[in-house]
Write a protein that holds these residues in place. Structure first.
Motif, PDB file in Angstrom:
ATOM      1  N   TYR A  32      53.293  32.155  37.676  1.00  0.00           N
ATOM      2  CA  TYR A  32      52.574  31.059  38.346  1.00  0.00           C
ATOM      3  C   TYR A  32      51.246  31.098  37.727  1.00  0.00           C
ATOM      4  O   TYR A  32      50.731  32.451  37.171  1.00  0.00           O
ATOM      5  CB  TYR A  32      52.384  31.530  39.812  1.00  0.00           C
ATOM      6  N   ARG A  94      50.474  35.212  37.516  1.00  0.00           N
ATOM      7  CA  ARG A  94      50.816  36.184  38.274  1.00  0.00           C
ATOM      8  C   ARG A  94      52.465  35.843  37.959  1.00  0.00           C
ATOM      9  O   ARG A  94      52.935  34.843  37.962  1.00  0.00           O
ATOM     10  CB  ARG A  94      50.862  35.690  39.925  1.00  0.00           C
ATOM     11  N   ARG A  96      56.574  35.895  38.806  1.00  0.00           N
ATOM     12  CA  ARG A  96      56.937  35.343  39.910  1.00  0.00           C
ATOM     13  C   ARG A  96      57.706  36.625  40.812  1.00  0.00           C
ATOM     14  O   ARG A  96      58.008  36.482  42.032  1.00  0.00           O
ATOM     15  CB  ARG A  96      58.107  34.684  39.516  1.00  0.00           C
TER      16      ARG A  96
ATOM     17  N   TYR B  33      44.886  42.999  49.511  1.00  0.00           N
ATOM     18  CA  TYR B  33      44.265  43.619  48.392  1.00  0.00           C
ATOM     19  C   TYR B  33      42.904  43.859  48.005  1.00  0.00           C
ATOM     20  O   TYR B  33      42.122  43.345  48.906  1.00  0.00           O
ATOM     21  CB  TYR B  33      44.826  42.463  47.081  1.00  0.00           C
ATOM     22  N   TYR B  35      40.299  43.896  44.899  1.00  0.00           N
ATOM     23  CA  TYR B  35      39.886  43.626  43.533  1.00  0.00           C
ATOM     24  C   TYR B  35      38.342  44.186  43.200  1.00  0.00           C
ATOM     25  O   TYR B  35      37.430  44.135  44.257  1.00  0.00           O
ATOM     26  CB  TYR B  35      39.661  42.183  43.356  1.00  0.00           C
ATOM     27  N   MET B  96      53.751  37.110  51.839  1.00  0.00           N
ATOM     28  CA  MET B  96      54.972  37.338  51.094  1.00  0.00           C
ATOM     29  C   MET B  96      55.874  36.125  51.341  1.00  0.00           C
ATOM     30  O   MET B  96      56.282  35.907  52.655  1.00  0.00           O
ATOM     31  CB  MET B  96      55.707  38.607  51.055  1.00  0.00           C
ATOM     32  N   SER B  99      60.070  32.559  48.368  1.00  0.00           N
ATOM     33  CA  SER B  99      60.193  32.127  46.933  1.00  0.00           C
ATOM     34  C   SER B  99      59.391  33.059  46.311  1.00  0.00           C
ATOM     35  O   SER B  99      59.419  32.524  44.814  1.00  0.00           O
ATOM     36  CB  SER B  99      59.476  30.735  47.045  1.00  0.00           C
ATOM     37  N   GLY B 100      58.466  33.655  46.624  1.00  0.00           N
ATOM     38  CA  GLY B 100      57.863  34.806  45.861  1.00  0.00           C
ATOM     39  C   GLY B 100      56.514  34.339  45.764  1.00  0.00           C
ATOM     40  O   GLY B 100      55.429  34.996  45.445  1.00  0.00           O
ATOM     41  N   TYR B 101      56.109  33.028  45.959  1.00  0.00           N
ATOM     42  CA  TYR B 101      54.557  32.485  46.023  1.00  0.00           C
ATOM     43  C   TYR B 101      53.874  32.696  47.113  1.00  0.00           C
ATOM     44  O   TYR B 101      54.289  32.534  48.201  1.00  0.00           O
ATOM     45  CB  TYR B 101      54.820  30.947  45.521  1.00  0.00           C
ATOM     46  N   ASN B 102      52.737  33.222  46.857  1.00  0.00           N
ATOM     47  CA  ASN B 102      51.896  33.588  48.024  1.00  0.00           C
ATOM     48  C   ASN B 102      50.498  33.443  47.636  1.00  0.00           C
ATOM     49  O   ASN B 102      50.043  34.098  46.948  1.00  0.00           O
ATOM     50  CB  ASN B 102      52.196  34.871  48.754  1.00  0.00           C
ATOM     51  N   GLU B 103      50.002  32.341  47.984  1.00  0.00           N
ATOM     52  CA  GLU B 103      48.324  32.060  47.833  1.00  0.00           C
ATOM     53  C   GLU B 103      47.519  33.176  48.277  1.00  0.00           C
ATOM     54  O   GLU B 103      47.730  33.592  49.685  1.00  0.00           O
ATOM     55  CB  GLU B 103      48.057  30.669  48.347  1.00  0.00           C
ATOM     56  N   GLN B 104      46.698  33.580  47.614  1.00  0.00           N
ATOM     57  CA  GLN B 104      45.898  34.687  48.094  1.00  0.00           C
ATOM     58  C   GLN B 104      44.556  34.021  48.429  1.00  0.00           C
ATOM     59  O   GLN B 104      43.768  33.175  47.950  1.00  0.00           O
ATOM     60  CB  GLN B 104      45.607  35.672  46.786  1.00  0.00           C
ATOM     61  N   PHE B 106      40.629  34.958  49.529  1.00  0.00           N
ATOM     62  CA  PHE B 106      39.652  35.901  49.308  1.00  0.00           C
ATOM     63  C   PHE B 106      38.308  36.092  50.152  1.00  0.00           C
ATOM     64  O   PHE B 106      38.113  35.013  50.929  1.00  0.00           O
ATOM     65  CB  PHE B 106      38.877  35.679  47.816  1.00  0.00           C
ATOM     66  N   GLY B 107      37.865  37.266  50.636  1.00  0.00           N
ATOM     67  CA  GLY B 107      36.783  37.393  51.305  1.00  0.00           C
ATOM     68  C   GLY B 107      35.571  36.998  50.575  1.00  0.00           C
ATOM     69  O   GLY B 107      35.686  36.917  49.317  1.00  0.00           O
TER      70      GLY B 107
END
Lengths: 113, 115
Positions: A32, A94, A96, B33, B35, B96, B99-104, B106-107
């Motif tokens: 992605y 990222r 998948r 997370y 970073y 999670m 489909s595996g996609y997960n928009e992150q 951020f703080g």
């Protein structure tokens, strides 16, 4: 392992001019792709993302990016920039199966009048 | 309504001290997370927790210890601070998906300065 290369560390441009911020990635698996923007002293905001399907993706604030699998690129474009677009732009990838984003080193877009 | 919040926003401290940064998300996400953004603005993943379990632990000095008391919180404790720890630390969260996609999301970041 993935990696991201942003080819320009700084891009100065005049207001209302078009701009392209270049991003190349390397990965042995399907990925992605993302572009984030960071305004001064702020957190990151998602501009746009490529997950699958159409290779041209449109984002917020008039930005768009094109995924090119053969060239492993995901360049960001805007036909006419504003002063308010001055910010740091990050390309990220990222895989998948993973979770964490791998970021490029960022491109500073400076728009002047 | 802040989605991902961090406290404090700024932290100035002396070398050798121990400090903590807190992160909270109200998005109902199950993954969080940390970073680190260095002085050259390079962003790198440090840790990730999913449902309070550590799933990513990058090569980070063991002076850094994340703690997730619940899904909505992820704290970062740093012992014996060093000059090189000066950076902006960003917390992020995502959900999670199948489909595996997960928009992150951020703080706003915590700017740590070690003197």
């Amino acid at each position: 392992a993935q990696s991201v290369t942003q080819l320009d560390s700084q891009v100065p441009v005049f207001e209302e001019a078009p701009v392209e911020l270049r991003c190349n990635y390397s990965s042995s698996v399907s990925v992605y792709l993302f572009w984030y923007v960071q305004y001064p002293n702020q957190g990151l905001q998602l501009l746009l993302k490529y997950l699958s399907g159409s290779t041209l993706v449109k984002g917020i604030n008039g930005f768009e990016a094109e995924f090119n699998k053969s060239q492993t690129s995901f360049h960001l474009r805007k036909p006419s920039v504003h002063i308010s677009d001055t910010a740091e732009y990050f390309c990220a990838v990222r895989d998948r199966a993973g979770t964490a984003l791998i970021f490029g080193k960022g491109t500073t877009l400076s728009v002047s009048s | 309504d802040t989605a991902v919040s961090q406290t404090p926003k700024y932290l100035v401290t002396q070398m050798g001290n121990d400090k903590s940064i807190k992160c909270e998300q109200n998005l109902g996400h199950d993954t969080m997370y940390w970073y680190k953004q260095d002085s050259k603005k390079f962003l790198k993943i440090m840790f990730s927790y999913n449902n309070k379990e550590l799933i990513i632990n990058e090569t980070v000095p063991n002076r850094f210890s994340p703690k997730s008391p619940d899904k909505a919180h992820l704290n970062l404790h740093i012992n014996s601070l060093e000059l090189g720890d000066s950076a902006v630390y960003f917390c992020a969260s995502s959900q999670m998906g199948t489909s595996g996609y997960n928009e992150q999301f951020f703080g706003p970041g915590t700017r740590l300065t070690v003197l």
